[in-house]
Design a protein around this motif. Structure first.
Motif, PDB file in Angstrom:
ATOM      1  N   LYS A 163       0.838  -1.196   0.000  1.00 55.89           N
ATOM      2  CA  LYS A 163       0.000   0.000   0.000  1.00 55.89           C
ATOM      3  C   LYS A 163       0.878   1.254   0.000  1.00 55.89           C
ATOM      4  N   VAL A 164       0.540   2.186  -0.891  1.00 56.47           N
ATOM      5  CA  VAL A 164       1.363   3.384  -1.058  1.00 56.47           C
ATOM      6  C   VAL A 164       0.505   4.650  -0.983  1.00 56.47           C
ATOM      7  N   TYR A 234       0.348   9.232  -9.296  1.00 55.77           N
ATOM      8  CA  TYR A 234      -0.971   9.787  -8.972  1.00 55.77           C
ATOM      9  C   TYR A 234      -2.066   8.728  -9.090  1.00 55.77           C
ATOM     10  N   SER A 235      -2.058   7.994 -10.181  1.00 55.14           N
ATOM     11  CA  SER A 235      -3.134   7.016 -10.391  1.00 55.14           C
ATOM     12  C   SER A 235      -2.809   5.643  -9.826  1.00 55.14           C
ATOM     13  N   GLY A 236      -1.506   5.327  -9.719  1.00 61.26           N
ATOM     14  CA  GLY A 236      -1.118   3.987  -9.309  1.00 61.26           C
ATOM     15  C   GLY A 236      -0.905   3.797  -7.820  1.00 61.26           C
ATOM     16  N   SER A 237      -0.959   4.881  -7.048  1.00 62.98           N
ATOM     17  CA  SER A 237      -0.866   4.743  -5.585  1.00 62.98           C
ATOM     18  C   SER A 237      -2.248   4.420  -5.023  1.00 62.98           C
ATOM     19  N   ASP A 238      -2.338   4.314  -3.707  1.00 64.87           N
ATOM     20  CA  ASP A 238      -3.614   3.954  -3.083  1.00 64.87           C
ATOM     21  C   ASP A 238      -4.358   5.152  -2.515  1.00 64.87           C
ATOM     22  N   LEU A 239      -3.653   6.289  -2.359  1.00 69.50           N
ATOM     23  CA  LEU A 239      -4.296   7.479  -1.796  1.00 69.50           C
ATOM     24  C   LEU A 239      -3.408   8.699  -1.997  1.00 69.50           C
ATOM     25  N   PHE A 240      -4.048   9.845  -2.271  1.00 66.83           N
ATOM     26  CA  PHE A 240      -3.338  11.120  -2.268  1.00 66.83           C
ATOM     27  C   PHE A 240      -3.706  11.829  -0.970  1.00 66.83           C
ATOM     28  N   PHE A 290      -7.087  12.154  10.444  1.00 63.93           N
ATOM     29  CA  PHE A 290      -6.385  11.716   9.239  1.00 63.93           C
ATOM     30  C   PHE A 290      -6.054  10.227   9.316  1.00 63.93           C
ATOM     31  N   ALA A 291      -5.534   9.805  10.459  1.00 63.71           N
ATOM     32  CA  ALA A 291      -5.114   8.408  10.621  1.00 63.71           C
ATOM     33  C   ALA A 291      -6.304   7.458  10.482  1.00 63.71           C
ATOM     34  N   GLU A 292      -7.397   7.816  11.107  1.00 63.16           N
ATOM     35  CA  GLU A 292      -8.585   6.957  11.039  1.00 63.16           C
ATOM     36  C   GLU A 292      -9.116   6.857   9.610  1.00 63.16           C
ATOM     37  N   ILE A 297      -9.778   4.215   4.225  1.00 58.13           N
ATOM     38  CA  ILE A 297      -9.726   4.331   2.760  1.00 58.13           C
ATOM     39  C   ILE A 297      -8.833   3.234   2.179  1.00 58.13           C
ATOM     40  N   ILE A 298      -7.650   3.057   2.765  1.00 56.71           N
ATOM     41  CA  ILE A 298      -6.699   2.065   2.255  1.00 56.71           C
ATOM     42  C   ILE A 298      -7.265   0.650   2.343  1.00 56.71           C
ATOM     43  N   GLU A 299      -7.960   0.371   3.422  1.00 58.32           N
ATOM     44  CA  GLU A 299      -8.498  -0.971   3.638  1.00 58.32           C
ATOM     45  C   GLU A 299      -9.896  -1.150   3.025  1.00 58.32           C
ATOM     46  N   LYS A 300     -10.291  -0.196   2.176  1.00 58.56           N
ATOM     47  CA  LYS A 300     -11.559  -0.264   1.428  1.00 58.56           C
ATOM     48  C   LYS A 300     -12.795  -0.298   2.327  1.00 58.56           C
ATOM     49  N   GLN A 301     -12.654   0.311   3.510  1.00 58.89           N
ATOM     50  CA  GLN A 301     -13.807   0.423   4.408  1.00 58.89           C
ATOM     51  C   GLN A 301     -14.616   1.685   4.133  1.00 58.89           C
ATOM     52  N   LYS A 302     -14.093   2.521   3.240  1.00 57.79           N
ATOM     53  CA  LYS A 302     -14.782   3.731   2.793  1.00 57.79           C
ATOM     54  C   LYS A 302     -14.993   3.620   1.283  1.00 57.79           C
ATOM     55  N   PRO A 303     -16.080   4.163   0.773  1.00 56.48           N
ATOM     56  CA  PRO A 303     -16.312   4.082  -0.672  1.00 56.48           C
ATOM     57  C   PRO A 303     -15.313   4.895  -1.473  1.00 56.48           C
TER      58      PRO A 303
END
Length: 348
Positions: A163-164, A234-240, A290-292, A297-303
Motif C-alpha cells: 500500500k502506497v 498519482y493514479s497507481g498509488s492507493d491514496l493522495f 487523518f489516521a482513522e 480508505i486504504i483498507e476499502k472500508q470507505k467508498p
C-alpha cells in the motif's frame, strides 16, 4: 489581440505550482486562439499577464504602464500562503502583504484561482476588479495509464499488495509535511512518498532535519520527479494525502483528481464550493482524524469517491480556462477603447 505572458525566474520557479500554472496558461491561450509571447522585450503586445512578484515583475508593471498597455496580474500569492514556508517567512509576511498590495493595485484586472483567494485579496482593501479562474488541469496528461503506473511501481520497486500513500509539494510546514510524517509513523506497514523539492538551506532547520534524517523508514523523499513516473504515481498509488494548511487552489489536488485518485485533505476554506466532504473527497481536521480516515480508505472500508470527484476537473479543463482568460483580456481592452473614445469625445 496579443498577450505577453510574463514570468520572472522561470528556471527557479518552474518546479513550483506557479510554474505549472504558467504551462497551463500557455496551453489554455493556444487552445482558445489567443496570440501570446513570452518575450519580455516584445513591444507590440496589448495585454501583459504577470505571474510573479519579484523586482523584475515590478519593473515590468512600470514599463507596461508607461507604454499604455493593459495589465492583468495573476495573484497566485498571498500573505497567508507565504507564512510557514521559507526561513523568516513569518517575520517577513506583513511586509510581503504590503508589497503584494502595491503590485496588485496597479493592475487593470486581477486573476486568482479560487473564490477563497479572491476574498482574501479583497480583504486587503484592493479595489481592482478580481476574477476567480482556476489554474486548470490538462486532463489528457493525467489520464490513467497502465504503462505509467508500471513505470512508477518499477522505479520504486513496489511489491504486489504493498500500500502506497503519496503527497506532492514543497518542503514547507504550511504544506503539512510534519503531519504527513506523524501519520506515517502510525502505519509502518504502508509506504509514504512525498514528491517535491526546495533548496534545503532555504527552509527552517526543523523541516530540513525531517527531510534529511528525522523520518521513519516507511517515508521516502525522492525529490522532484516529472513525466510518466509522477503521473503513474498519482493514479497507481492507493491514496493522495495532502494535509496542507493553506492554498490558493492546489494544482496537485487537481492533478490527483484528474488521475481518478481518492483524496484525503485538510478541511480548509479554499476547498469550499468545489470539494465536498464525504461526497467527492475525504477531509480531516487533525492527525487523529487523518489516521482513522487513511486506514479506512486504504483498507476499502470507505467508498471510492474518485469518479464523483472527476466532475470537478471537467469544469477546470485547459480549454475552459483559456476561454475565461480570453474574456478577461477582451474586457480590459474594451475598457481601454471606451476610455480612449471618451477622451476623444471630451476633446471635441
Amino acid at each position: 489581440m496579443k498577450v505577453l505572458l510574463y514570468f520572472e525566474g522561470e528556471k527557479a520557479l518552474g518546479k513550483s505550482g506557479i510554474g505549472r500554472a504558467l504551462e497551463h496558461q500557455k496551453k489554455a491561450l493556444a487552445a482558445s486562439g489567443v496570440n501570446y509571447t513570452m518575450d519580455a522585450s516584445c513591444t507590440d503586445y496589448d495585454v501583459v499577464h504577470i505571474n510573479t512578484y519579484g523586482l523584475k515583475s515590478r519593473a515590468m508593471v512600470q514599463k507596461a504602464k508607461k507604454a499604455g498597455k493593459k495589465i492583468v496580474y495573476h495573484a497566485h500569492s498571498t500573505e497567508e500562503d507565504f507564512r510557514n514556508s521559507f526561513i523568516g517567512s513569518n517575520q517577513l509576511s506583513p511586509l510581503v502583504k504590503k508589497y503584494l498590495i502595491s503590485l496588485y493595485s496597479q493592475a487593470d484586472h486581477i486573476v486568482t484561482p479560487t473564490d477563497y483567494s479572491k476574498e482574501l485579496i479583497k480583504s486587503y482593501g484592493i479595489t481592482v476588479p478580481i476574477s476567480a479562474v482556476s489554474n486548470g488541469i490538462d486532463l489528457e496528461k493525467y489520464k490513467k495509464s497502465e504503462e505509467k503506473e508500471t513505470a512508477f511501481r518499477n522505479h520504486f520497486n513496489i511489491k504486489d499488495g504493498e500500500k502506497v500513500i503519496i503527497c506532492v509539494g514543497l518542503f514547507f510546514e504550511r504544506k503539512g509535511i510534519i503531519d504527513f510524517i506523524e501519520v506515517a509513523k502510525l502505519f509502518p506497514e504502508y509506504r509514504f512518498i512525498w514528491f517535491g523539492h526546495v533548496p534545503l538551506m532555504s527552509i527552517p532547520s526543523h523541516i530540513r532535519k525531517i527531510v534529511t534524517e528525522d523520518h521513519p523508514e516507511n517515508v521516502e523523499f525522492p525529490g522532484y520527479i516529472r513525466g510518466e513516473i509522477i503521473e503513474g504515481a498519482y493514479s497507481g498509488s492507493d491514496l493522495f494525502f495532502f494535509p496542507s494548511y493553506e492554498e490558493t487552489e492546489g494544482i496537485v489536488v487537481l492533478e490527483a483528481i484528474a488521475s481518478h485518485q481518492n483524496l484525503l485533505v485538510r478541511d480548509i476554506p479554499v476547498y469550499e464550493g468545489w470539494l465536498d466532504k464525504d461526497i467527492n473527497c475525504y477531509m480531516g481536521n487533525n492527525n487523529e482524524e487523518f489516521a482513522e480516515l487513511l486506514q479506512q480508505i486504504i483498507e476499502k472500508q470507505k467508498p471510492d469517491l474518485s469518479n464523483i470527484a472527476y466532475e470537478v476537473v471537467e469544469n477546470r479543463s485547459i480549454e475552459k480556462v483559456g476561454e475565461e482568460l480570453k474574456k478577461i483580456y477582451t474586457s480590459v481592452l474594451d475598457e481601454k477603447i471606451l476610455s480612449e473614445n471618451s477622451k476623444t469625445a471630451h476633446q471635441c
